[in-house]
Design a protein around this motif. Structure first.
Motif, PDB file in Angstrom:
ATOM      1  N   ASP A 213      52.735  56.116 -26.798  1.00 43.86           N
ATOM      2  CA  ASP A 213      53.450  55.514 -25.672  1.00 43.86           C
ATOM      3  C   ASP A 213      52.777  54.187 -25.335  1.00 43.86           C
ATOM      4  OD1 ASP A 213      54.652  54.757 -23.309  1.00 43.86           O
ATOM      5  OD2 ASP A 213      54.694  56.783 -22.476  1.00 43.86           O
ATOM      6  N   THR A 214      53.493  53.085 -25.538  1.00 47.60           N
ATOM      7  CA  THR A 214      52.908  51.757 -25.331  1.00 47.60           C
ATOM      8  C   THR A 214      53.285  51.144 -23.985  1.00 47.60           C
ATOM      9  OG1 THR A 214      54.777  50.572 -26.334  1.00 47.60           O
ATOM     10  CG2 THR A 214      53.058  51.387 -27.820  1.00 47.60           C
ATOM     11  N   SER A 215      53.828  51.953 -23.078  1.00 44.56           N
ATOM     12  CA  SER A 215      54.299  51.423 -21.788  1.00 44.56           C
ATOM     13  C   SER A 215      53.231  50.621 -21.071  1.00 44.56           C
ATOM     14  CB  SER A 215      54.779  52.570 -20.891  1.00 44.56           C
ATOM     15  OG  SER A 215      55.799  53.311 -21.506  1.00 44.56           O
ATOM     16  N   SER A 216      51.997  51.114 -21.095  1.00 48.58           N
ATOM     17  CA  SER A 216      50.911  50.454 -20.371  1.00 48.58           C
ATOM     18  C   SER A 216      49.863  49.871 -21.307  1.00 48.58           C
ATOM     19  CB  SER A 216      50.241  51.451 -19.412  1.00 48.58           C
ATOM     20  OG  SER A 216      49.733  52.570 -20.128  1.00 48.58           O
ATOM     21  N   LEU A 217      50.204  49.747 -22.590  1.00 43.49           N
ATOM     22  CA  LEU A 217      49.241  49.218 -23.562  1.00 43.49           C
ATOM     23  C   LEU A 217      49.517  47.757 -23.857  1.00 43.49           C
ATOM     24  CD1 LEU A 217      49.103  52.087 -26.243  1.00 43.49           C
ATOM     25  CD2 LEU A 217      47.652  51.778 -24.242  1.00 43.49           C
ATOM     26  N   ASN A 218      48.447  46.978 -24.046  1.00 42.21           N
ATOM     27  CA  ASN A 218      48.631  45.634 -24.573  1.00 42.21           C
ATOM     28  C   ASN A 218      48.462  45.679 -26.094  1.00 42.21           C
ATOM     29  OD1 ASN A 218      45.812  45.533 -25.179  1.00 42.21           O
ATOM     30  ND2 ASN A 218      45.360  44.728 -23.145  1.00 42.21           N
ATOM     31  N   VAL A 219      48.602  44.537 -26.741  1.00 35.62           N
ATOM     32  CA  VAL A 219      48.548  44.487 -28.201  1.00 35.62           C
ATOM     33  C   VAL A 219      47.214  45.005 -28.721  1.00 35.62           C
ATOM     34  CG1 VAL A 219      48.548  42.937 -30.181  1.00 35.62           C
ATOM     35  CG2 VAL A 219      50.209  42.605 -28.362  1.00 35.62           C
ATOM     36  N   HIS A 220      46.111  44.611 -28.079  1.00 38.99           N
ATOM     37  CA  HIS A 220      44.785  45.010 -28.561  1.00 38.99           C
ATOM     38  C   HIS A 220      44.570  46.514 -28.418  1.00 38.99           C
ATOM     39  CE1 HIS A 220      44.079  40.764 -28.757  1.00 38.99           C
ATOM     40  NE2 HIS A 220      44.203  40.628 -27.450  1.00 38.99           N
ATOM     41  N   GLU A 221      45.074  47.095 -27.329  1.00 39.11           N
ATOM     42  CA  GLU A 221      44.920  48.531 -27.132  1.00 39.11           C
ATOM     43  C   GLU A 221      45.740  49.324 -28.144  1.00 39.11           C
ATOM     44  OE1 GLU A 221      44.054  48.492 -22.301  1.00 39.11           O
ATOM     45  OE2 GLU A 221      46.118  48.491 -23.076  1.00 39.11           O
ATOM     46  N   LEU A 222      46.930  48.819 -28.489  1.00 41.80           N
ATOM     47  CA  LEU A 222      47.726  49.483 -29.507  1.00 41.80           C
ATOM     48  C   LEU A 222      47.033  49.416 -30.863  1.00 41.80           C
ATOM     49  CD1 LEU A 222      50.179  50.889 -30.659  1.00 41.80           C
ATOM     50  CD2 LEU A 222      51.379  48.682 -30.667  1.00 41.80           C
ATOM     51  N   ARG A 223      46.481  48.270 -31.194  1.00 41.64           N
ATOM     52  CA  ARG A 223      45.759  48.143 -32.464  1.00 41.64           C
ATOM     53  C   ARG A 223      44.571  49.094 -32.502  1.00 41.64           C
ATOM     54  NH1 ARG A 223      46.857  43.356 -35.682  1.00 41.64           N
ATOM     55  NH2 ARG A 223      44.945  43.929 -36.744  1.00 41.64           N
ATOM     56  N   ALA A 224      43.885  49.257 -31.365  1.00 46.80           N
ATOM     57  CA  ALA A 224      42.742  50.168 -31.326  1.00 46.80           C
ATOM     58  C   ALA A 224      43.178  51.598 -31.600  1.00 46.80           C
ATOM     59  CB  ALA A 224      42.051  50.073 -29.968  1.00 46.80           C
ATOM     60  N   GLU A 302      23.222  34.133 -35.759  1.00 49.74           N
ATOM     61  CA  GLU A 302      23.071  35.221 -34.790  1.00 49.74           C
ATOM     62  C   GLU A 302      24.233  35.238 -33.804  1.00 49.74           C
ATOM     63  OE1 GLU A 302      19.325  34.743 -32.909  1.00 49.74           O
ATOM     64  OE2 GLU A 302      18.147  35.174 -34.720  1.00 49.74           O
ATOM     65  N   LEU A 303      24.651  34.063 -33.361  1.00 51.70           N
ATOM     66  CA  LEU A 303      25.781  33.978 -32.437  1.00 51.70           C
ATOM     67  C   LEU A 303      27.054  34.515 -33.090  1.00 51.70           C
ATOM     68  CD1 LEU A 303      27.002  33.019 -29.746  1.00 51.70           C
ATOM     69  CD2 LEU A 303      27.295  30.757 -30.791  1.00 51.70           C
ATOM     70  N   LEU A 304      27.252  34.208 -34.350  1.00 51.38           N
ATOM     71  CA  LEU A 304      28.444  34.690 -35.049  1.00 51.38           C
ATOM     72  C   LEU A 304      28.445  36.211 -35.190  1.00 51.38           C
ATOM     73  CD1 LEU A 304      28.958  32.034 -37.867  1.00 51.38           C
ATOM     74  CD2 LEU A 304      30.292  32.357 -35.777  1.00 51.38           C
ATOM     75  N   GLN A 305      27.271  36.835 -35.292  1.00 55.09           N
ATOM     76  CA  GLN A 305      27.211  38.291 -35.317  1.00 55.09           C
ATOM     77  C   GLN A 305      27.761  38.863 -34.015  1.00 55.09           C
ATOM     78  OE1 GLN A 305      23.172  39.469 -36.080  1.00 55.09           O
ATOM     79  NE2 GLN A 305      23.261  38.945 -38.250  1.00 55.09           N
ATOM     80  N   LEU A 306      27.385  38.259 -32.889  1.00 56.74           N
ATOM     81  CA  LEU A 306      27.875  38.703 -31.590  1.00 56.74           C
ATOM     82  C   LEU A 306      29.376  38.489 -31.466  1.00 56.74           C
ATOM     83  CD1 LEU A 306      27.198  39.701 -28.706  1.00 56.74           C
ATOM     84  CD2 LEU A 306      26.836  37.307 -28.080  1.00 56.74           C
ATOM     85  N   ILE A 307      29.848  37.322 -31.915  1.00 58.63           N
ATOM     86  CA  ILE A 307      31.281  37.015 -31.841  1.00 58.63           C
ATOM     87  C   ILE A 307      32.073  37.945 -32.753  1.00 58.63           C
ATOM     88  CG2 ILE A 307      33.012  35.253 -32.366  1.00 58.63           C
ATOM     89  CD1 ILE A 307      30.944  33.148 -31.538  1.00 58.63           C
ATOM     90  N   ALA A 308      31.550  38.204 -33.945  1.00 58.80           N
ATOM     91  CA  ALA A 308      32.254  39.065 -34.896  1.00 58.80           C
ATOM     92  C   ALA A 308      32.434  40.472 -34.344  1.00 58.80           C
ATOM     93  CB  ALA A 308      31.496  39.110 -36.230  1.00 58.80           C
ATOM     94  N   ALA A 309      31.411  40.994 -33.674  1.00 59.16           N
ATOM     95  CA  ALA A 309      31.527  42.331 -33.086  1.00 59.16           C
ATOM     96  C   ALA A 309      32.619  42.354 -32.020  1.00 59.16           C
ATOM     97  CB  ALA A 309      30.185  42.754 -32.482  1.00 59.16           C
ATOM     98  N   GLY A 310      32.701  41.292 -31.220  1.00 64.03           N
ATOM     99  CA  GLY A 310      33.748  41.208 -30.210  1.00 64.03           C
ATOM    100  C   GLY A 310      35.130  41.072 -30.816  1.00 64.03           C
ATOM    101  N   TYR A 311      35.242  40.290 -31.884  1.00 63.47           N
ATOM    102  CA  TYR A 311      36.523  40.149 -32.575  1.00 63.47           C
ATOM    103  C   TYR A 311      37.014  41.498 -33.082  1.00 63.47           C
ATOM    104  CZ  TYR A 311      36.736  35.015 -32.687  1.00 63.47           C
ATOM    105  OH  TYR A 311      36.858  33.691 -32.345  1.00 63.47           O
ATOM    106  N   ARG A 312      36.113  42.286 -33.655  1.00 58.57           N
ATOM    107  CA  ARG A 312      36.506  43.597 -34.172  1.00 58.57           C
ATOM    108  C   ARG A 312      36.993  44.498 -33.042  1.00 58.57           C
ATOM    109  NH1 ARG A 312      31.636  42.883 -37.436  1.00 58.57           N
ATOM    110  NH2 ARG A 312      32.211  42.572 -39.634  1.00 58.57           N
ATOM    111  N   ARG A 313      36.290  44.460 -31.909  1.00 61.63           N
ATOM    112  CA  ARG A 313      36.710  45.294 -30.775  1.00 61.63           C
ATOM    113  C   ARG A 313      38.085  44.898 -30.270  1.00 61.63           C
ATOM    114  NH1 ARG A 313      31.262  44.558 -29.225  1.00 61.63           N
ATOM    115  NH2 ARG A 313      31.895  42.895 -27.784  1.00 61.63           N
ATOM    116  N   GLU A 314      38.399  43.625 -30.349  1.00 64.71           N
ATOM    117  CA  GLU A 314      39.680  43.120 -29.854  1.00 64.71           C
ATOM    118  C   GLU A 314      40.776  43.173 -30.915  1.00 64.71           C
ATOM    119  OE1 GLU A 314      40.566  42.111 -26.683  1.00 64.71           O
ATOM    120  OE2 GLU A 314      38.667  43.130 -26.300  1.00 64.71           O
ATOM    121  N   GLY A 315      40.453  43.704 -32.092  1.00 70.92           N
ATOM    122  CA  GLY A 315      41.453  43.837 -33.140  1.00 70.92           C
ATOM    123  C   GLY A 315      41.711  42.575 -33.936  1.00 70.92           C
TER     124      GLY A 315
END
Length: 360
Positions: A213-224, A302-315
């Motif tokens: 049910d995607t009624s209350s989901l955004n794109v990132h939550e659906l991908r998760a 090192e900064l890209l490692q942090l950004i990459a982890a966030g990108y993965r979480r956001e789909g």
């Protein structure tokens, strides 16, 4: 979330078959013969063989054999059928599976699903997982879905049905936000089309293996949610493109991150280095040995490692890192190569592109 068509290409091998002889004044054209398209895994598309489903004037059909002689059952690909309400996120779900390595076909007529499974079986393992989006845009063929599912079940094909659901209020808001009519509303209102679609899909929803049910989901939550169901234990990969460029030729329009190497001395002003590019060992050594160069490389990695982890979480699965200098020949090229090597060593699938090298 809105729906859009993706048209992957398909191919199949031709099987020899004897052409029927027409009676005087008649032709042998099969009115049910259709071409499908497939990805870059094979040869050119061709007509369906005699072993495939053939249409007849009285509407009867001959069942398709998904495992023709010579193809073991172990070669049959895994199959996921994505369906659900228009506007509920079918395209997002399909794109998620595509990013996870599935072969995705959008808006395929249900009668052709067994044919797609056969093509996957013939790909010698190159197409091990197939996702098919089935929706009311193909409603002329929708009555064939149950027959195709029964055919696949009889042949022990592993298949799952994912059904995307959403409330009427959420669907109305989404259609109004993109100013598009519902596929089934005709001359009526959006709610009329939604009601008609719910009734058409009612039985399929009951047969679904997974309802989201995607009624209350955004794109990132659906991908998760899709990742949780289909990614397995492995974390989805992030793919990076490291692109060198010259500021004097303009910023790359597809860059997600931009970094400026013009704080380093320019090898252009060193006569013996000027003719070469950042791919030259002497030029690269000159750039990396400048004060601050190695420190920058370490900290930015090192900064890209942090950004990459966030990108993965956001789909987010793809990132383009643009590394610039004045002309895109020396400093940006050398630093792009080193940065890409760091990312690859950390398990990131990386491609290096030197946009402006050789342009001067």
């Amino acid at each position: 979330m809105t729906e859009h068509d993706a048209h992957p290409t398909a191919d199949r091998e031709r099987e020899p078959m004897a052409a029927p002889q027409p009676a005087p004044g008649e032709t042998c054209e099969d009115p049910t013969r259709r071409d499908t398209r497939h990805d870059a895994a094979g040869a050119e598309a061709g007509p369906r063989s005699a072993a495939h489903t053939a249409g007849h004037e009285d509407g009867a059909q001959v069942s398709t054999d998904v495992t023709p002689p010579g193809i073991p059952e172990a070669a049959i690909p895994e199959l996921v059928i994505i369906s659900g309400m228009s506007g509920a996120g079918r395209s997002t779900a399909a794109k998620c599976l595509e990013d996870l390595g599935w072969f995705v076909v959008d808006n395929l007529p249900p009668a052709l699903i067994p044919t797609m499974v056969e093509l996957g079986a013939r790909s010698q393992g190159n197409v091990a997982r197939i996702a098919v989006v089935v929706d009311v845009r193909g409603r002329r063929f929708f009555d064939n879905l149950r027959e195709s599912l029964a055919d696949l079940e009889a042949k022990n094909v592993t298949r799952r049905i994912v059904f995307l659901e959403s409330s009427d209020d959420a669907l109305v808001r989404r259609f109004e936000s993109v100013r598009r009519p519902h596929p089934l509303q005709g001359d009526g209102r959006i709610v009329d089309g939604i009601a008609a679609e719910r009734e058409l899909l009612r039985e399929l929803r009951g047969d679904a293996d997974l309802v989201i049910d995607t009624s209350s989901l955004n794109v990132h939550e659906l991908r998760a949610k899709m990742d949780a169901q289909f990614a397995g234990e492995e974390e989805p990969e992030l793919r990076a493109t490291v692109m060198s460029f010259g500021f004097k030729y303009g910023l790359p329009v597809d860059a997600d991150l931009v970094v400026d190497m013009r704080f380093l001395p320019n090898p252009h002003w060193v006569p013996e280095l000027r003719p070469y590019t950042g791919l030259n060992d002497e030029v690269a050594g000159y750039v990396l040995n400048q004060p601050g160069a190695k420190e920058f490389l370490d900290r930015y990695a090192e900064l890209l490692q942090l950004i990459a982890a966030g990108y993965r979480r956001e789909g987010k699965r793809y990132v383009t890192i643009a590394v610039g200098c004045t002309g895109g020949k020396h400093r940006s090229v050398a630093m792009s190569e080193k940065l890409a090597a760091r990312l690859a060593a950390e398990g990131v699938e990386t491609v290096v592109v030197h946009r402006d090298m050789g342009r001067e």
